[in-house]
Write an enzyme that holds these catalytic residues in place. Structure first.
Site, PDB file in Angstrom:
ATOM      1  CE  LYS A  22      -1.342   1.870   3.898  1.00 61.79           C
ATOM      2  NZ  LYS A  22      -1.483   3.180   4.507  1.00 61.79           N
ATOM      3  CG  ASN A  23       2.339   2.774   3.557  1.00 62.07           C
ATOM      4  OD1 ASN A  23       1.202   3.165   3.314  1.00 62.07           O
ATOM      5  ND2 ASN A  23       2.769   2.528   4.786  1.00 62.07           N
ATOM      6  NE  ARG A  93      -0.230  12.301   7.705  1.00 63.15           N
ATOM      7  CZ  ARG A  93      -0.003  13.566   7.976  1.00 63.15           C
ATOM      8  NH1 ARG A  93      -0.969  14.291   8.489  1.00 63.15           N
ATOM      9  NH2 ARG A  93       1.176  14.104   7.758  1.00 63.15           N
ATOM     10  CB  CYS A 117      -4.268  11.039  11.349  1.00 66.52           C
ATOM     11  SG  CYS A 117      -2.676  10.322  11.676  1.00 66.52           S
ATOM     12  NE  ARG A 122       1.102  10.298  10.134  1.00 67.91           N
ATOM     13  CZ  ARG A 122       0.606   9.370   9.334  1.00 67.91           C
ATOM     14  NH1 ARG A 122      -0.610   8.947   9.485  1.00 67.91           N
ATOM     15  NH2 ARG A 122       1.352   8.869   8.370  1.00 67.91           N
ATOM     16  N   PRO A 123       2.583  16.641  11.412  1.00 66.00           N
ATOM     17  CG  PRO A 123       4.207  17.914  12.487  1.00 66.00           C
ATOM     18  CD  PRO A 123       3.470  16.624  12.566  1.00 66.00           C
ATOM     19  CB  VAL A 124       2.978  18.515   5.902  1.00 68.12           C
ATOM     20  CG1 VAL A 124       2.157  17.243   5.839  1.00 68.12           C
ATOM     21  CG2 VAL A 124       2.077  19.739   6.028  1.00 68.12           C
ATOM     22  CG  LEU A 126      10.369  17.475   8.392  1.00 72.66           C
ATOM     23  CD1 LEU A 126      11.085  16.148   8.585  1.00 72.66           C
ATOM     24  CD2 LEU A 126      11.243  18.608   8.878  1.00 72.66           C
ATOM     25  CG  ASP A 307       3.390   1.297   9.422  1.00 75.64           C
ATOM     26  OD1 ASP A 307       3.053   2.171  10.245  1.00 75.64           O
ATOM     27  OD2 ASP A 307       3.608   1.550   8.223  1.00 75.64           O
ATOM     28  CB  ILE A 329       7.794   6.384  14.411  1.00 77.71           C
ATOM     29  CG1 ILE A 329       8.933   5.368  14.275  1.00 77.71           C
ATOM     30  CG2 ILE A 329       7.593   7.176  13.111  1.00 77.71           C
ATOM     31  CD1 ILE A 329      10.281   5.938  13.903  1.00 77.71           C
ATOM     32  NE  ARG A 399      -6.717   4.748   5.424  1.00 78.77           N
ATOM     33  CZ  ARG A 399      -5.943   5.669   5.972  1.00 78.77           C
ATOM     34  NH1 ARG A 399      -6.184   6.088   7.184  1.00 78.77           N
ATOM     35  NH2 ARG A 399      -4.924   6.180   5.319  1.00 78.77           N
TER      36      ARG A 399
HETATM   37  C1  EPZ Z   1       4.758   6.753   6.435  1.00 74.98           C
HETATM   38  O1  EPZ Z   1       4.072   7.867   7.014  1.00 74.98           O
HETATM   39  C2  EPZ Z   1       3.749   5.642   6.335  1.00 74.98           C
HETATM   40  N1  EPZ Z   1       2.643   6.086   5.519  1.00 74.98           N
HETATM   41  C3  EPZ Z   1       3.247   5.248   7.713  1.00 74.98           C
HETATM   42  O2  EPZ Z   1       2.371   4.159   7.583  1.00 74.98           O
HETATM   43  C4  EPZ Z   1       4.443   4.832   8.558  1.00 74.98           C
HETATM   44  O3  EPZ Z   1       3.996   4.537   9.855  1.00 74.98           O
HETATM   45  C5  EPZ Z   1       5.466   5.966   8.595  1.00 74.98           C
HETATM   46  O4  EPZ Z   1       5.846   6.333   7.243  1.00 74.98           O
HETATM   47  C6  EPZ Z   1       6.737   5.598   9.347  1.00 74.98           C
HETATM   48  O5  EPZ Z   1       7.311   4.459   8.775  1.00 74.98           O
HETATM   49  C7  EPZ Z   1       2.727   6.045   4.205  1.00 74.98           C
HETATM   50  O6  EPZ Z   1       3.736   5.666   3.625  1.00 74.98           O
HETATM   51  C8  EPZ Z   1       1.528   6.462   3.449  1.00 74.98           C
HETATM   52  P1  EPZ Z   1       6.997  10.061   8.473  1.00 74.98           P
HETATM   53  P2  EPZ Z   1       4.712   9.307   6.977  1.00 74.98           P
HETATM   54  O7  EPZ Z   1       6.966  11.324   7.700  1.00 74.98           O
HETATM   55  O8  EPZ Z   1       5.488   9.455   5.734  1.00 74.98           O
HETATM   56  C9  EPZ Z   1       6.907  13.469  11.886  1.00 74.98           C
HETATM   57  C10 EPZ Z   1       0.338   2.985   7.860  1.00 74.98           C
HETATM   58  O9  EPZ Z   1      -0.271   2.478   8.822  1.00 74.98           O
HETATM   59  N2  EPZ Z   1       6.867  14.458  10.792  1.00 74.98           N
HETATM   60  O10 EPZ Z   1       8.183   9.168   8.341  1.00 74.98           O
HETATM   61  O11 EPZ Z   1       3.619  10.264   7.252  1.00 74.98           O
HETATM   62  C11 EPZ Z   1       5.643  12.607  11.950  1.00 74.98           C
HETATM   63  O12 EPZ Z   1       4.602  13.264  12.646  1.00 74.98           O
HETATM   64  C12 EPZ Z   1       0.981   4.345   7.959  1.00 74.98           C
HETATM   65  O13 EPZ Z   1       0.418   2.442   6.747  1.00 74.98           O
HETATM   66  C13 EPZ Z   1       6.970  15.804  11.100  1.00 74.98           C
HETATM   67  O14 EPZ Z   1       7.077  16.196  12.270  1.00 74.98           O
HETATM   68  O15 EPZ Z   1       5.685   9.227   8.228  1.00 74.98           O
HETATM   69  C14 EPZ Z   1       6.162  11.371  12.633  1.00 74.98           C
HETATM   70  O16 EPZ Z   1       6.171  11.556  14.014  1.00 74.98           O
HETATM   71  C15 EPZ Z   1       0.723   5.002   9.279  1.00 74.98           C
HETATM   72  N3  EPZ Z   1       6.966  16.717  10.056  1.00 74.98           N
HETATM   73  C16 EPZ Z   1       7.599  11.241  12.118  1.00 74.98           C
HETATM   74  O17 EPZ Z   1       7.924  12.537  11.607  1.00 74.98           O
HETATM   75  C17 EPZ Z   1       6.850  16.320   8.757  1.00 74.98           C
HETATM   76  O18 EPZ Z   1       6.847  17.193   7.867  1.00 74.98           O
HETATM   77  C18 EPZ Z   1       7.817  10.238  10.988  1.00 74.98           C
HETATM   78  O19 EPZ Z   1       6.806  10.416  10.010  1.00 74.98           O
HETATM   79  C19 EPZ Z   1       6.769  14.960   8.453  1.00 74.98           C
HETATM   80  C20 EPZ Z   1       6.788  14.037   9.490  1.00 74.98           C
END
Ligand code: EPZ
Length: 421
Positions: A22-23, A93, A117, A122-124, A126, A307, A329, A399
Site C-alpha cells: 500500500k505505502n 494523508r 490523525c 503528523r505535521p508536514v 518538512l 507499522d 516514531i 484502507r
Molecule cells: C509513512 O508515514 C507511512 N505512511 C506510515 O504508515 C508509517 O507509519 C510511517 O511512514 C513511518 O514508517 C505512508 O507511507 C503512506 P513520516 P509518513 O513522515 O510518511 C513526523 C500505515 O499504517 N513528521 O516518516 O507520514 C511525523 O509526525 C501508515 O500504513 C513531522 O514532524 O511518516 C512522525 O512523528 C501510518 N513533520 C515522524 O515525523 C513532517 O513534515 C515520521 O513520520 C513529516 C513528518
C-alpha cells in the site's frame, strides 16, 4: 458499517500470498502527474486508500483504469485541475504528496493541508521546507497550501532534521524535474523509497543512493511512461507472520521480500516461533507453549517498523513474562492498548513505553478498530482468543489490507464480515 467476527482459538494452517505494498502503491500512482505518457502499475493492491487516491487523481484529470484488480493504468496527457480539495485529501494523508509533482508539472498548486490523525499530529513542515528549498513559494490560506514556482524548480541541498518517509518521497517526486542537482541528507531508507526511485529511474529520472541516507537526484526535462510492479507489502507480510505466531499453527507466506523484514524475523524467533526463510517466502511455525517476552523499540528502516508495533504487542500480550514496547516514531500510537486490555491483556502505558505483562489467554470481547495497524492487532488477538470477538469500524482495516478475511479464512481462521447494527 461492517464489522469482523472471529471465532478464535484455532491455529492457522496454510499459505498466504502477499499483495503489493500500500505505502508504495500510493506514491507510485502520484508519479502519473509527472508525465504525459501512460503509467502502468502491476501487483497493485485493491484497497480503500488506492481508490481514494484514484478519485483525487481523476479530479485532476488523470485517466485511471483498472484492467484487473492488480493492474492499474494511469494517464495524464494534460491536467484539468491543480487543486486537491480537503474532502479528497482528508481521506488519506499521503495524497498531500501531489503538491510537489503539481508544482513541477504546472508551476502551481493548491492542496489542502492533511490535518492530524489518530496516531499523532503528523505535521508536514518538512515537506514544505523541502519544496521551498527547491524554489517553490508557499502560502497557507484557509487550510490550503498555495504554492507556485514562477521561475521553475531548482535543485538544492536539503538536510532533514529527522527521518521522514513522506518528506523524503515528496522531495524526490519534486526534484526529478527540477533544474540541476538535488542532494537529500538524512533521507529515509525504506524499501518503498527504493521502489519509487526505481520506478522514476525507469521513466528516465536520474536518482542514485535511494535506500541510503544520502540521495542524489539530477533533474531531467521530461519523464516517459513506464510499466512497474509494486514491491511486496512488508507490513502485510509481517502482520500475517505475527498473526501465525500469536494464534499458533504453521503459515507459509509467498511473494514477499524477506530481506525487507530483517528486523522482525529474529524477534519472532526469540519469541519462540520457528522462522524458515528464503528470498521470497517464509514459513512461521508455533506449537504449544507460551511465547517468550521480547522487548521492541520502533525505529526508521532498517529498524523495527512502527507499522508492526501493535501486531507485535498482541503476541507479547500472551508471553510468559514482561516485555517493554517503545514507540519512537509517533507520539500517540498505543490506542490498541485499551482494546487489547478489553480482551484480557495487562498493559500499562507510560509516555512512549508500553509495559506488557503476559497473560495466559485472550478473552473474546467486542472491540473497536482505531487505526489501520491497530485493527490488525485486534484480529491477531481475536484469532488467539477463545470465543467470538467482534471488531467494529473495520473501514480502517480496508484502507490497507487486501481481502484479509479471505486470506486468513484460507488458513482455517473462522472469520467473517457482517453488517454492524
Ligand atoms: C509513512 O508515514 C507511512 N505512511 C506510515 O504508515 C508509517 O507509519 C510511517 O511512514 C513511518 O514508517 C505512508 O507511507 C503512506 P513520516 P509518513 O513522515 O510518511 C513526523 C500505515 O499504517 N513528521 O516518516 O507520514 C511525523 O509526525 C501508515 O500504513 C513531522 O514532524 O511518516 C512522525 O512523528 C501510518 N513533520 C515522524 O515525523 C513532517 O513534515 C515520521 O513520520 C513529516 C513528518
Amino acid at each position: 458499517m461492517d464489522k469482523i467476527v472471529i471465532e478464535g482459538g484455532y491455529p492457522l494452517t496454510g499459505e498466504i500470498s502477499i499483495s503489493g505494498a500500500k505505502n508504495s502503491a500510493i506514491k507510485l500512482m502520484v508519479v502519473s502527474l509527472l508525465t504525459s505518457e501512460p503509467v502502468t502499475l502491476t501487483n497493485m493492491p485493491d484497497l480503500r486508500d488506492t481508490r481514494s487516491l484514484a478519485a483525487l487523481l481523476k479530479h485532476m484529470g488523470v485517466e485511471v483504469e483498472s484492467e484487473t484488480a492488480s493492474k492499474m493504468m494511469l494517464h495524464a496527457p494534460k491536467l484539468s485541475s491543480t487543486t486537491a480539495p480537503y474532502d479528497l485529501v482528508r481521506k488519506m494523508r499521503a495524497s498531500f504528496n501531489v503538491l510537489g509533482p503539481l508544482i513541477a508539472r504546472e508551476g502551481k498548486a493548491k492542496v489542502s493541508l492533511p490535518g492530524g490523525c489518530a496516531i499523532g499530529a503528523r505535521p508536514v513542515d518538512l515537506h514544505l521546507k523541502a519544496l521551498e528549498a527547491l524554489g517553490a513559494s508557499i502560502k497557507l490560506e484557509e487550510g490550503y497550501v498555495i504554492a507556485e514556482a514562477k521561475k521553475g524548480l531548482k535543485g538544492a541541498e536539503i538536510t532533514f532534521p529527522f527521518i521522514s518517509v513522506g518528506a523524503t518521497e515528496h522531495a524526490m517526486l519534486t526534484a526529478v524535474l527540477a533544474k540541476g542537482e538535488t542532494i537529500l541528507f538524512n533521507a529515509a531508507r525504506e524499501p518503498e523509497i527504493v521502489d519509487l526511485a526505481n520506478c522514476l529511474n525507469a521513466m528516465g529520472a536520474k536518482i542514485s543512493g535511494a535506500g541510503r541516507s544520502e540521495i542524489t537526484i539530477k533533474g531531467v526535462n521530461k519523464l516517459s511512461g513506464v510499466e512497474h510492479a509494486v514491491v511486496p507489502d512488508r507490513i502485510e507480510a509481517g502482520t500475517y507472520a505475527l498473526a501465525a505466531a500469536t494464534a499458533g499453527g504453521s503459515v507459509r507466506l509467498k511473494n514477499i521480500r524477506s530481506d525487507h523484514l530483517g528486523s522482525l524475523w529474529p524477534l519472532i524467533a526469540q519469541a519462540g516461533a520457528k522462522v524458515s526463510l528464503d528470498e521470497t517466502t517464509v514459513l512461521i511455525e508455533r506449537g504449544g507453549g507460551r511465547p517468550k517476552p521480547v522487548d521492541v523499540d520502533t525505529q526508521a528502516y532498517p529498524g523495527f517498523p512502527t507499522d508492526l508495533q501493535a501486531q507485535f504487542m498482541a503476541l507479547m500480550c500472551l508471553a510468559n513474562g514482561v516485555s517493554i514496547i517503545r514507540e519512537n516514531i509517533f507520539e500517540n500510537r498505543f490506542m490498541h492498548c485499551p482494546e487489547l486490555t478489553r480482551m484480557g491483556a495487562d498493559i500499562t502505558v507510560i509516555g512512549r513505553e508500553a509495559i506488557v505483562r503476559g497473560v495466559k489467554e485472550f478473552r473474546a470481547a467486542p472491540v473497536m478498530a482505531t487505526d489501520l495497524r491497530a485493527s490488525a492487532s485486534l484480529i491477531s488477538a481475536g484469532l488467539a482468543a477463545r470465543g467470538e470477538t467482534h471488531i467494529s469500524r473495520v473501514y480502517h482495516l480496508d484502507r490497507g489490507f487486501e481481502h484479509i478475511e479471505i486470506k486468513l479464512g484460507g488458513c482455517g481462521a473462522r472469520i467473517r464480515r457482517e453488517k454492524d447494527d
